[in-house]
Design a protein around this motif. Structure first.
Motif, PDB file in Angstrom:
ATOM      1  N   GLU A 139       0.806  -1.220   0.000  1.00  0.00           N
ATOM      2  CA  GLU A 139       0.000   0.000   0.000  1.00  0.00           C
ATOM      3  C   GLU A 139       0.840   1.270   0.000  1.00  0.00           C
ATOM      4  O   GLU A 139       0.297   2.373   0.002  1.00  0.00           O
ATOM      5  CB  GLU A 139      -0.931  -0.017   1.213  1.00  0.00           C
ATOM      6  CG  GLU A 139      -1.904  -1.187   1.174  1.00  0.00           C
ATOM      7  CD  GLU A 139      -2.696  -1.337   2.465  1.00  0.00           C
ATOM      8  OE1 GLU A 139      -2.655  -0.421   3.304  1.00  0.00           O
ATOM      9  OE2 GLU A 139      -3.358  -2.375   2.622  1.00  0.00           O
ATOM     10  N   MET A 140       2.169   1.135   0.019  1.00  0.00           N
ATOM     11  CA  MET A 140       3.044   2.302   0.099  1.00  0.00           C
ATOM     12  C   MET A 140       3.310   2.902  -1.284  1.00  0.00           C
ATOM     13  O   MET A 140       3.359   2.188  -2.273  1.00  0.00           O
ATOM     14  CB  MET A 140       4.379   1.928   0.745  1.00  0.00           C
ATOM     15  CG  MET A 140       4.262   1.506   2.187  1.00  0.00           C
ATOM     16  SD  MET A 140       5.818   0.860   2.823  1.00  0.00           S
ATOM     17  CE  MET A 140       6.459   2.319   3.594  1.00  0.00           C
ATOM     18  N   THR A 141       3.513   4.207  -1.279  1.00  0.00           N
ATOM     19  CA  THR A 141       3.927   4.886  -2.504  1.00  0.00           C
ATOM     20  C   THR A 141       5.455   4.826  -2.590  1.00  0.00           C
ATOM     21  O   THR A 141       6.122   4.464  -1.618  1.00  0.00           O
ATOM     22  CB  THR A 141       3.495   6.365  -2.486  1.00  0.00           C
ATOM     23  OG1 THR A 141       4.199   7.029  -1.423  1.00  0.00           O
ATOM     24  CG2 THR A 141       1.987   6.507  -2.300  1.00  0.00           C
ATOM     25  N   GLU A 142       5.983   5.219  -3.722  1.00  0.00           N
ATOM     26  CA  GLU A 142       7.432   5.299  -3.903  1.00  0.00           C
ATOM     27  C   GLU A 142       8.042   6.233  -2.859  1.00  0.00           C
ATOM     28  O   GLU A 142       9.100   5.958  -2.288  1.00  0.00           O
ATOM     29  CB  GLU A 142       7.705   5.820  -5.317  1.00  0.00           C
ATOM     30  CG  GLU A 142       9.078   5.569  -5.831  1.00  0.00           C
ATOM     31  CD  GLU A 142       9.201   5.999  -7.284  1.00  0.00           C
ATOM     32  OE1 GLU A 142       9.919   6.995  -7.522  1.00  0.00           O
ATOM     33  OE2 GLU A 142       8.596   5.354  -8.152  1.00  0.00           O
ATOM     34  N   GLU A 143       7.354   7.318  -2.582  1.00  0.00           N
ATOM     35  CA  GLU A 143       7.805   8.293  -1.576  1.00  0.00           C
ATOM     36  C   GLU A 143       7.810   7.669  -0.180  1.00  0.00           C
ATOM     37  O   GLU A 143       8.742   7.892   0.601  1.00  0.00           O
ATOM     38  CB  GLU A 143       6.898   9.529  -1.612  1.00  0.00           C
ATOM     39  CG  GLU A 143       7.219  10.570  -0.556  1.00  0.00           C
ATOM     40  CD  GLU A 143       8.569  11.244  -0.739  1.00  0.00           C
ATOM     41  OE1 GLU A 143       9.157  11.658   0.279  1.00  0.00           O
ATOM     42  OE2 GLU A 143       9.042  11.352  -1.876  1.00  0.00           O
ATOM     43  N   ASP A 144       6.775   6.903   0.156  1.00  0.00           N
ATOM     44  CA  ASP A 144       6.714   6.231   1.462  1.00  0.00           C
ATOM     45  C   ASP A 144       7.904   5.287   1.632  1.00  0.00           C
ATOM     46  O   ASP A 144       8.531   5.251   2.693  1.00  0.00           O
ATOM     47  CB  ASP A 144       5.419   5.426   1.605  1.00  0.00           C
ATOM     48  CG  ASP A 144       4.175   6.287   1.654  1.00  0.00           C
ATOM     49  OD1 ASP A 144       4.272   7.471   2.038  1.00  0.00           O
ATOM     50  OD2 ASP A 144       3.094   5.774   1.283  1.00  0.00           O
ATOM     51  N   ILE A 145       8.197   4.514   0.595  1.00  0.00           N
ATOM     52  CA  ILE A 145       9.320   3.575   0.643  1.00  0.00           C
ATOM     53  C   ILE A 145      10.632   4.337   0.815  1.00  0.00           C
ATOM     54  O   ILE A 145      11.488   3.958   1.618  1.00  0.00           O
ATOM     55  CB  ILE A 145       9.350   2.673  -0.608  1.00  0.00           C
ATOM     56  CG1 ILE A 145       8.125   1.751  -0.602  1.00  0.00           C
ATOM     57  CG2 ILE A 145      10.641   1.855  -0.665  1.00  0.00           C
ATOM     58  CD1 ILE A 145       7.892   0.991  -1.899  1.00  0.00           C
ATOM     59  N   ALA A 146      10.773   5.454   0.098  1.00  0.00           N
ATOM     60  CA  ALA A 146      11.972   6.280   0.225  1.00  0.00           C
ATOM     61  C   ALA A 146      12.126   6.800   1.651  1.00  0.00           C
ATOM     62  O   ALA A 146      13.235   6.858   2.184  1.00  0.00           O
ATOM     63  CB  ALA A 146      11.931   7.431  -0.776  1.00  0.00           C
TER      64      ALA A 146
END
Length: 178
Positions: A139-146
């Motif tokens: 459910e994470m965005t690329e930004e969340d993962i970063a």
């Protein structure tokens, strides 16, 4: 960080004339507890008798803890991405020095524990290590993962191959900003 196997048995009597057939429960010529399961334990004529549990550990290779320490001393950040359960992954990460501190609870766990948004932000701001399960990566965005990758000690657990690719894309995105 261990695997657990349960053992049970059932006496099945003499071998049939054509020998034992098995490998697949639907092809077996002997009962393997299915009557008991279908009857919701009212019938126990084919029930299995529980013997006990056995625990196995698949330890990391001997050189891994020292290699991780050397990488960290050289300024290399080591991130663990595994298919193991989060608790198992954290235990292994501690064993090999990927994670020295206790991980912060996930945001979902903190919300369920009744923490306010301010308390959650404060806990995450002071934390140095985190374990993120695959069901949250999904459910994470690329930004969340970063953002997760900015923690000093990071473990992604119970991840699928597709999630591992998303983590790599998030890592690359984080690296581009630095």
């Amino acid at each position: 960080g261990e695997r657990v196997i349960a053992f049970a048995y059932r006496e099945i009597g003499d071998a049939p004339e054509d020998g034992w057939l098995g490998g697949n429960p639907t092809d077996c010529n002997y009962t393997i507890g299915t009557n008991c399961m279908k009857s919701k334990r009212k019938e126990d004529d084919d029930a299995l008798c529980f013997l006990g549990l056995m625990s196995l550990i698949d330890p990391p290779r001997e050189a891994v803890p020292n290699s991780v320490k050397l990488c960290r001393l050289a300024g290399v950040k080591v991130i663990m991405v595994t298919g193991d359960h989060p608790v198992t992954a954290a235990a292994i990460a501690k064993t090999v020095h990927i994670m020295d501190d206790d991980p912060v609870d996930t945001i979902k766990d903190l919300v369920e524990a009744g923490k306010t948004e301010q308390e959650i932000m404060s806990l995450h701001a002071s934390a140095t290590s985190i374990v993120v399960p695959g069901w949250e990566v999904k459910e994470m965005t690329e930004e969340d993962i970063a953002q997760v990758i900015l923690y000093d000690q990071v473990v992604f657990a119970r991840t699928s191959p597709a999630q591992k690719l998303r983590i790599e894309i998030g890592r690359a995105s984080c690296r581009e900003r630095v």
